[in-house]
Design an enzyme around this catalytic site. Sequence first.
Site, PDB file in Angstrom:
ATOM      1  N   TYR A 140      13.048  -7.571  11.607  1.00  0.00           N
ATOM      2  CA  TYR A 140      14.106  -7.271  10.647  1.00  0.00           C
ATOM      3  C   TYR A 140      15.246  -6.472  11.285  1.00  0.00           C
ATOM      4  CZ  TYR A 140      12.051  -8.681   6.142  1.00  0.00           C
ATOM      5  OH  TYR A 140      11.566  -9.386   5.080  1.00  0.00           O
ATOM      6  N   LYS A 187      -0.446 -11.249  14.958  1.00  0.00           N
ATOM      7  CA  LYS A 187      -0.522 -12.550  15.637  1.00  0.00           C
ATOM      8  C   LYS A 187      -0.712 -12.256  17.119  1.00  0.00           C
ATOM      9  CE  LYS A 187      -0.200 -17.074  15.621  1.00  0.00           C
ATOM     10  NZ  LYS A 187      -1.239 -17.934  15.022  1.00  0.00           N
ATOM     11  N   ASP A 219      -2.166 -16.084  10.200  1.00  0.00           N
ATOM     12  CA  ASP A 219      -2.398 -17.412   9.611  1.00  0.00           C
ATOM     13  C   ASP A 219      -3.749 -17.421   8.888  1.00  0.00           C
ATOM     14  OD1 ASP A 219      -3.513 -17.088  12.138  1.00  0.00           O
ATOM     15  OD2 ASP A 219      -3.026 -19.092  12.865  1.00  0.00           O
ATOM     16  N   ASP A 243       6.086  -8.703   4.378  1.00  0.00           N
ATOM     17  CA  ASP A 243       6.972  -9.299   3.378  1.00  0.00           C
ATOM     18  C   ASP A 243       6.349 -10.579   2.830  1.00  0.00           C
ATOM     19  OD1 ASP A 243       9.369  -9.740   1.895  1.00  0.00           O
ATOM     20  OD2 ASP A 243       9.895 -11.278   3.357  1.00  0.00           O
ATOM     21  N   ASP A 247       4.325 -11.398  -1.238  1.00  0.00           N
ATOM     22  CA  ASP A 247       4.612 -12.447  -2.235  1.00  0.00           C
ATOM     23  C   ASP A 247       3.384 -13.329  -2.451  1.00  0.00           C
ATOM     24  OD1 ASP A 247       7.260 -11.488  -2.127  1.00  0.00           O
ATOM     25  OD2 ASP A 247       8.061 -13.495  -2.512  1.00  0.00           O
TER      26      ASP A 247
HETATM   27  C1  IPM Z   1      11.246  -7.282  -0.227  1.00  0.00           C
HETATM   28  C2  IPM Z   1      12.428  -8.197  -0.212  1.00  0.00           C
HETATM   29  C3  IPM Z   1      13.407  -7.749   0.869  1.00  0.00           C
HETATM   30  C4  IPM Z   1      12.702  -7.825   2.202  1.00  0.00           C
HETATM   31  C5  IPM Z   1      14.727  -8.532   0.888  1.00  0.00           C
HETATM   32  C6  IPM Z   1      15.435  -8.487  -0.454  1.00  0.00           C
HETATM   33  C7  IPM Z   1      15.628  -8.084   1.991  1.00  0.00           C
HETATM   34  O1  IPM Z   1      12.040  -9.517  -0.053  1.00  0.00           O
HETATM   35  O2  IPM Z   1      11.432  -6.062  -0.428  1.00  0.00           O
HETATM   36  O3  IPM Z   1      10.125  -7.763  -0.068  1.00  0.00           O
HETATM   37  O4  IPM Z   1      12.653  -8.892   2.834  1.00  0.00           O
HETATM   38  O5  IPM Z   1      12.184  -6.807   2.635  1.00  0.00           O
HETATM   39 MN    MN Z   2       9.894  -9.818  -0.043  1.00  0.00          MN
END
Ligand code: IPM
Ligand code: MN
Length: 352
Positions: A140, A187, A219, A243, A247
């Site tokens: 990042y 990884k 993975d 990240d 999700d």
């Molecule tokens: C998160 C989001 C952020 C990230 C984005 C909005 C930059 O997806 O906080 O998970 O990738 O960290």
């Molecule tokens: Mn995110």
Amino acid sequence: MIKNISVIEGDGIGPEVIKQTIKVLNSIAIKYGHNFHYKNSLAGSKAIEKFGNPMPEETIDNCLKADAVLFGCIGEPKYDHNTRGMRPEDGLLKLRKKMNLYCNIRPIVVFPNLDKSPVKKELLNKVDFIIYRELTGGIYFGEKGRYNNGKIAYDYCIYSKSEIERIGEMAFKAALLRKKKVTLVDKANVLETSRLWREVIKKISFDYPDIYIDFLYVDNASMQIIMNPQKFDIILTDNMFGDILSDESSVLTSSLGLLPSASIGDYKSMFEPVHGSYPQAKGKNIANPLGCILSGSMMLGYFGMHKEKNIIEKAVKNSIEKKICTQDIIDLKLSSTTDEVGNYIEKFIKNQ
Ligand code: IPM
Ligand code: MN
């Protein structure tokens, strides 16, 4: 207690979920005799419009001066093609870096009476783990660029031993208070940064003989999270993998809208839901406020207000049991609005 809270509503559904959270925090303040002072600042697309900058100095200043930051969410499709540094998301990344919020904590808890997860119910019983995501390093924040007339692009992934150590220590300490297991996700069969993570974390693990340490390639981990989620306690990982896995993990809980997070630095901390700005839902009063409300309760825990934190969590649990839920976690016909969920939780706290 008096606490100064810097508030960034941000874009999309941000103002709606923040509004409910402040309502809930105010009901706590009244009940327990606290004084919460809120100061709003702009970031993301509103700051681009007003200052030509997604993270103005004034906002950073306000955040650094406050006792904590409560953040909604940012992101606006209109600015998706802005130049580097000028997208709303760049504002969030800049703030994380300026506040040195290196440790992002994302609890994944499955509420037993929700059934919107596509994962089989028997796999979801008692799922309760926390992702410790490194937040100010890695791919990042490494150098990025283009050459060859823009036809070649690169993002540099870089980590130092000390960056790994500081979040590593926090993850092990958290595991001591829980199921005593840390899973490092990396990884290391391919990436040099991952090999450094393994070296450093292995070394730390010798100081924590009571903690069981496990190493998984990302993975494999992404498969295990869906097939065998009960086996996790603390997942420790870098910025990018954290990240993606957060999700993915949200799928277990029924909705990304339920997930809160805390971003901790040495001096300051910020609390924000894991979800994005969900522009399609903006202004419709349908967004799930629980991720943001639970981020507010994590903030109270950080202030040392444990009773207050627990009562919010109890209220949230109760709202789900009573099916006072937004449409992402319940049938549309039975669903409540964002406001109704916030009102229910506010009232529950008042009546305790
Ligand atoms: C998160 C989001 C952020 C990230 C984005 C909005 C930059 O997806 O906080 O998970 O990738 O960290
Ligand atoms: Mn995110």
